[in-house]
Design a protein around this motif. Structure first.
Motif, PDB file in Angstrom:
ATOM      1  N   VAL A  60      43.109  48.370  50.903  1.00 12.59           N
ATOM      2  CA  VAL A  60      42.396  47.564  49.914  1.00 12.59           C
ATOM      3  C   VAL A  60      42.147  46.203  50.548  1.00 12.59           C
ATOM      4  O   VAL A  60      43.089  45.527  50.970  1.00 12.59           O
ATOM      5  CB  VAL A  60      43.214  47.403  48.616  1.00 12.59           C
ATOM      6  N   TYR A  61      40.876  45.799  50.586  1.00 13.19           N
ATOM      7  CA  TYR A  61      40.507  44.538  51.213  1.00 13.19           C
ATOM      8  C   TYR A  61      40.385  43.425  50.173  1.00 13.19           C
ATOM      9  O   TYR A  61      40.227  43.698  48.975  1.00 13.19           O
ATOM     10  CB  TYR A  61      39.196  44.706  51.984  1.00 13.19           C
ATOM     11  N   PRO A  62      40.457  42.169  50.594  1.00 12.38           N
ATOM     12  CA  PRO A  62      40.357  41.052  49.649  1.00 12.38           C
ATOM     13  C   PRO A  62      39.088  41.105  48.813  1.00 12.38           C
ATOM     14  O   PRO A  62      37.993  41.306  49.346  1.00 12.38           O
ATOM     15  CB  PRO A  62      40.372  39.818  50.570  1.00 12.38           C
ATOM     16  N   GLY A  63      39.231  40.956  47.499  1.00 14.27           N
ATOM     17  CA  GLY A  63      38.089  40.932  46.599  1.00 14.27           C
ATOM     18  C   GLY A  63      37.426  42.271  46.369  1.00 14.27           C
ATOM     19  O   GLY A  63      36.358  42.344  45.757  1.00 14.27           O
ATOM     20  N   GLU A  64      38.052  43.353  46.815  1.00 16.65           N
ATOM     21  CA  GLU A  64      37.452  44.685  46.739  1.00 16.65           C
ATOM     22  C   GLU A  64      38.038  45.488  45.584  1.00 16.65           C
ATOM     23  O   GLU A  64      39.209  45.356  45.247  1.00 16.65           O
ATOM     24  CB  GLU A  64      37.699  45.430  48.056  1.00 16.65           C
ATOM     25  N   ILE A  65      37.197  46.333  44.976  1.00 18.76           N
ATOM     26  CA  ILE A  65      37.679  47.302  44.002  1.00 18.76           C
ATOM     27  C   ILE A  65      37.637  48.685  44.639  1.00 18.76           C
ATOM     28  O   ILE A  65      36.574  49.142  45.067  1.00 18.76           O
ATOM     29  CB  ILE A  65      36.841  47.298  42.712  1.00 18.76           C
ATOM     30  N   ILE A  66      38.799  49.311  44.717  1.00 13.11           N
ATOM     31  CA  ILE A  66      38.923  50.671  45.245  1.00 13.11           C
ATOM     32  C   ILE A  66      39.082  51.627  44.071  1.00 13.11           C
ATOM     33  O   ILE A  66      39.876  51.389  43.158  1.00 13.11           O
ATOM     34  CB  ILE A  66      40.149  50.791  46.173  1.00 13.11           C
ATOM     35  N   GLY A  67      38.339  52.714  44.074  1.00  9.10           N
ATOM     36  CA  GLY A  67      38.452  53.721  43.033  1.00  9.10           C
ATOM     37  C   GLY A  67      39.271  54.912  43.501  1.00  9.10           C
ATOM     38  O   GLY A  67      39.150  55.335  44.654  1.00  9.10           O
ATOM     39  N   ILE A  68      40.122  55.422  42.622  1.00  4.29           N
ATOM     40  CA  ILE A  68      40.863  56.661  42.870  1.00  4.29           C
ATOM     41  C   ILE A  68      40.467  57.624  41.760  1.00  4.29           C
ATOM     42  O   ILE A  68      40.717  57.347  40.584  1.00  4.29           O
ATOM     43  CB  ILE A  68      42.389  56.449  42.843  1.00  4.29           C
ATOM     44  N   VAL A  69      39.846  58.729  42.126  1.00  6.57           N
ATOM     45  CA  VAL A  69      39.353  59.665  41.121  1.00  6.57           C
ATOM     46  C   VAL A  69      39.922  61.052  41.387  1.00  6.57           C
ATOM     47  O   VAL A  69      40.206  61.418  42.522  1.00  6.57           O
ATOM     48  CB  VAL A  69      37.799  59.684  41.114  1.00  6.57           C
ATOM     49  N   GLY A  70      40.100  61.802  40.309  1.00  2.00           N
ATOM     50  CA  GLY A  70      40.620  63.170  40.428  1.00  2.00           C
ATOM     51  C   GLY A  70      41.035  63.677  39.062  1.00  2.00           C
ATOM     52  O   GLY A  70      41.167  62.906  38.107  1.00  2.00           O
TER      53      GLY A  70
END
Length: 287
Positions: A60-70
């Motif tokens: 996860v990078y600064p200012g980033e939104i990471i999605g986890i889907v499943g």
């Protein structure tokens, strides 16, 4: 497994690194200890051990939104619980550049250190607000409790901060003294978010925060998340079974199935050209 990163992400170090995270429930055996073992979904056919997470890694990078889907049971919520210390994984590591320049595995820290990290670096928002809030305390007291846990003892400062946060998440200030059990589901989630933000954490962990909400309420919560990212530049990990939610929020997405990350990359690329059959089914259901 497909992998891709954005150009901007490659120019700086990850804020949060999760490496080879594994979480198993059961005795285990020599067969399922082999990472190439063929399991029945996520269960060992020989010893019955459930492998909720199987060598999961993400950045996860600064200012980033990471999605986890499943789908349900894919390991998404277990991953979040392991990152925020609610669940002890079987193996793997979690590091952040905010603690000893990323040289310390947070999972190996003492309970006292974990509490400090949980109160200052991570902000956790649960799918079930009853897990994240004291329902009989006032909304303002819930926020103050989080600030007290990080060492704040200045009553007026906590009150001012709490009222400011409630206003930010669109809770009427006349309801500040009301307990969350008297709020709607969407309002409870917004109080949770305010509480999670109380100590200015650089990383928010959001677990299925729109599940069970009406569509209009979902839209308000999603707009709030995007506004917080824009205004506060906070990094987020957003878990959802709904790819439409991930499409709206996340720059990059990891797709989980049976405890494993089966595909990851830029959200647009995954939506436009999914490689794995399960991801193709998810995308098709969105169309």
């Amino acid at each position: 497994m497909r992998r891709a990163t954005s150009t901007s992400a490659t120019l700086e170090a990850p804020l949060l690194k999760v490496r080879e995270l594994t979480c198993s429930f059961g005795p285990g055996c020599s067969y399922c200890a082999d990472r190439d073992a063929i399991l029945e979904r996520n269960m060992c056919p020989r010893c019955g051990t459930i492998h909720a997470l199987r060598q999961v890694s993400l950045d996860v990078y600064p200012g980033e939104i990471i999605g986890i889907v499943g789908e349900s049971g894919s390991g998404k919520s277990t991953l979040m619980r392991c990152i925020c210390f609610d669940q002890q994984p079987s193996s793997g590591s979690v590091t952040t550049g905010l603690v000893e320049n990323g040289t310390v595995d947070l999972l190996a820290c003492s309970p006292q250190q974990k509490r400090a990290i949980r109160n200052t670096i991570f902000g956790m928002v649960y799918q079930n607000p009853w897990l994240g809030l004291r329902m009989d305390f006032s909304a303002l007291s819930n926020i103050a409790e989080q600030m007290i846990a990080s060492g704040n003892r200045k009553v007026e400062e906590m009150r001012t901060r709490g009222l400011s946060l409630l206003e930010q998440v669109n809770i009427p200030l006349r309801r500040a003294s009301d307990p969350p059990r008297e709020f709607s589901g969407g309002m409870q989630q917004r109080v949770q978010i305010a509480k999670a933000l109380s100590n200015n954490p650089p990383i928010l962990l959001l677990d299925e925060v729109t599940t069970g909400l009406d569509l209009s309420v979902q839209a308000k919560v999603l707009d709030l998340i995007l506004r917080l990212r824009r205004d506060l530049d906070v990094s987020m990990v957003v878990v959802s079974h709904d790819l439409a939610v991930i499409r709206m929020l996340a720059q990059r997405t990891s797709v989980m199935l049976d405890g494993k990350v089966i595909e990851q990359g830029l959200t647009d690329q995954i939506l436009e050209d999914p490689q794995e059959r399960y991801t193709q089914q998810l995308v098709h259901s969105l169309l």
